[in-house]
Design a protein around this motif. Structure first.
Motif, short mmCIF file in Angstrom:
data_model
loop_
_atom_site.label_atom_id
_atom_site.label_comp_id
_atom_site.label_asym_id
_atom_site.label_seq_id
_atom_site.Cartn_x
_atom_site.Cartn_y
_atom_site.Cartn_z
N UNK A 242 0.84 -1.19 0.00
CA UNK A 242 0.00 0.00 0.00
C UNK A 242 0.88 1.25 0.00
N UNK A 243 0.24 2.39 -0.23
CA UNK A 243 0.91 3.68 -0.05
C UNK A 243 0.50 4.21 1.31
N UNK A 244 1.48 4.46 2.16
CA UNK A 244 1.23 5.03 3.49
C UNK A 244 1.97 6.35 3.61
N UNK A 245 1.50 7.19 4.50
CA UNK A 245 2.05 8.53 4.64
C UNK A 245 2.66 8.72 6.02
N UNK A 246 3.98 8.63 6.10
CA UNK A 246 4.67 8.93 7.35
C UNK A 246 4.75 10.44 7.59
N UNK A 247 4.81 11.21 6.50
CA UNK A 247 5.06 12.66 6.56
C UNK A 247 3.74 13.43 6.64
N UNK A 248 2.89 13.00 7.56
CA UNK A 248 1.53 13.54 7.64
C UNK A 248 1.51 15.02 8.01
N UNK A 249 2.56 15.51 8.64
CA UNK A 249 2.56 16.92 9.02
C UNK A 249 2.73 17.86 7.82
N UNK A 250 3.07 17.30 6.65
CA UNK A 250 3.32 18.16 5.49
C UNK A 250 2.62 17.70 4.21
N UNK A 251 2.14 16.46 4.17
CA UNK A 251 1.64 15.90 2.90
C UNK A 251 0.19 15.47 3.03
N UNK A 252 -0.59 15.83 2.01
CA UNK A 252 -1.97 15.36 1.88
C UNK A 252 -2.07 14.48 0.63
N UNK A 253 -3.08 13.65 0.59
CA UNK A 253 -3.20 12.69 -0.51
C UNK A 253 -3.27 13.38 -1.86
N UNK A 254 -3.97 14.53 -1.95
CA UNK A 254 -4.12 15.21 -3.23
C UNK A 254 -3.09 16.32 -3.42
N UNK A 255 -2.14 16.47 -2.52
CA UNK A 255 -1.06 17.44 -2.69
C UNK A 255 -1.52 18.88 -2.59
N UNK A 256 -0.82 19.75 -3.29
CA UNK A 256 -1.11 21.19 -3.31
C UNK A 256 -1.79 21.51 -4.64
N UNK A 257 -3.08 21.74 -4.60
CA UNK A 257 -3.84 21.92 -5.84
C UNK A 257 -3.40 23.15 -6.63
N UNK A 258 -3.10 24.25 -5.95
CA UNK A 258 -2.66 25.45 -6.67
C UNK A 258 -1.35 25.21 -7.41
N UNK A 259 -0.43 24.51 -6.74
CA UNK A 259 0.86 24.20 -7.38
C UNK A 259 0.66 23.27 -8.57
N UNK A 260 -0.19 22.26 -8.41
CA UNK A 260 -0.43 21.32 -9.49
C UNK A 260 -1.09 21.99 -10.69
#
Length: 369
Positions: A242-260
């Motif tokens: 699976x994909x798991x997120x250790x870096x939860x304090x900085x990363x969301x599943x959909x990232x930064x929408x404005x940057x994308x």
């Protein structure tokens, strides 16, 4: 320092290592795909503290290192044009090209300038309308939003003397290429937290499912990396992928929408050559037709470039994890940070530089002093 020292706590590090030793029952091979993570792992000796059988392979996570030789030689050809200013982040200036590097060109009179942001290059173009200003736009998805915003800003200002020489690369296709290699030994990945802060991790989910490999989005401090390794090993031991997120304090599943959105407006996906590795389909970004006027490749015809890597440099094997710097005969002798033969010894994120800075040297054969 609050929020930093906490992630370097030796007591917590020992606890994570103890738990890792308790969990692991068989050998596993993991790869980190970020030069910043590599430097922390090597500098802190994390790879040497892991339980027997848990091995870290250092992947192609250094954007400076994978920038193709052709791009560097093209940048140097452009820099030598009269009336041209080539701008770049400082870590690109000492990367060897076929014959020289940008720092040596500057010493010989070329107008090569270090900037701290692509917006600095846009401001320079605005101040010097009689000069052509080129920004060397390299890096993973992390630097793409700022470079996209620079192009958008230059377009809004109506600048006609600003261009970018683009050599952006994308992480997921590189991971797929590693997994499809016939000699692949990687069983799990630590994904780069800063890339995922921009892009999220949805692109990694099909990779984990197709290749049945755990992928853990991980930060850069020692405790981040130890926890990321522990999470990946737990998945391996439990047969999960699976994909798991250790870096939860900085990363969301959909990232930064404005940057994308900025990236998708200014750039489109293309095939990209990776230095020492070769061309990986769909692994790069180039300017869209809407912003083709800002493409330095189109503006500057430098003719045919005959590129040649140094014959003693094994950067390709280093970048794919096939070898470590200690397996290179030139490492620490002919190739040092003062006299680099390849990009991994130059960049602050290069594996060879990480090993050298940490004092890791090859052990001479018995009887050799």
């Amino acid at each position: 320092m609050r929020y930093l020292d906490e992630y370097r706590d030796p007591v917590l590090a020992r606890a994570l290592l103890s738990e890792l030793g308790r969990v692991v029952t068989r050998p596993w091979t993991l790869m980190e795909v970020c030069g910043g993570q590599t430097h922390t792992i090597v500098r802190q000796g994390i790879d040497e503290l892991l339980p027997d059988g848990v091995r870290m392979i250092h992947g192609p996570g250094c954007p400076v290192c994978v920038t193709p030789l052709e791009v560097l030689d093209r940048a140097m050809a452009i820099a030598q044009r009269p009336g041209t200013i080539l701008t770049s982040f400082g870590d690109m200036l000492r990367v060897p090209g076929t014959r020289t590097d940008l720092l040596a060109l500057r010493a010989r009179g070329a107008d090569v300038r270090v900037v701290y942001s692509p917006m600095d290059a846009v401001a320079l173009a605005r101040r010097t309308p009689d000069r052509q200003v080129v920004f060397l736009a390299v890096g993973f998805e992390t630097t793409a939003p700022a470079n996209a915003m620079a192009v958008l800003h230059a377009a809004a200002l109506g600048l006609t003397n600003f261009t970018v020489l683009v050599s952006h690369v994308l992480v997921p296709p590189a991971m797929t290429a590693v997994l499809r290699a016939p000699d692949c030994r990687v069983q799990a990945f630590l994904a780069a937290g800063h890339v995922c802060a921009v892009m999220g991790w949805t692109e990694y989910e099909p990779i984990a499912a197709e290749h049945r490999v755990p992928i853990v989005v991980t930060g850069f401090e020692p405790l981040d990396l130890l926890e990321g390794i522990l999470m990946a090993v737990r998945q391996l031991e439990q047969g999960r992928h699976e994909v798991e997120n250790q870096y939860a304090r900085a990363v969301r599943r959909d990232g930064n929408q404005a940057a994308r959105q900025a990236i998708s407006r200014v750039f489109r996906v293309t095939d990209r050559a990776w230095r020492g590795i070769g061309t990986i389909p769909g692994s790069g970004l180039t300017l869209t037709d809407e912003f083709a006027a800002f493409d330095a490749r189109r503006r500057f015809d430098v003719g045919h470039l005959l590129v040649r890597e140094h014959p003693d440099c094994v950067a390709g094997d280093i970048l794919t994890g096939a070898r470590t710097p200690l397996d290179c005969a030139a490492y620490g002798t002919a190739c040092t940070p003062r006299t680099p033969l390849g990009a991994p010894m130059v960049s602050a994120e290069g594996t060879c530089a990480a090993y050298y800075t940490a004092g890791r040297r090859a052990v001479p054969p018995t009887g050799v002093s």
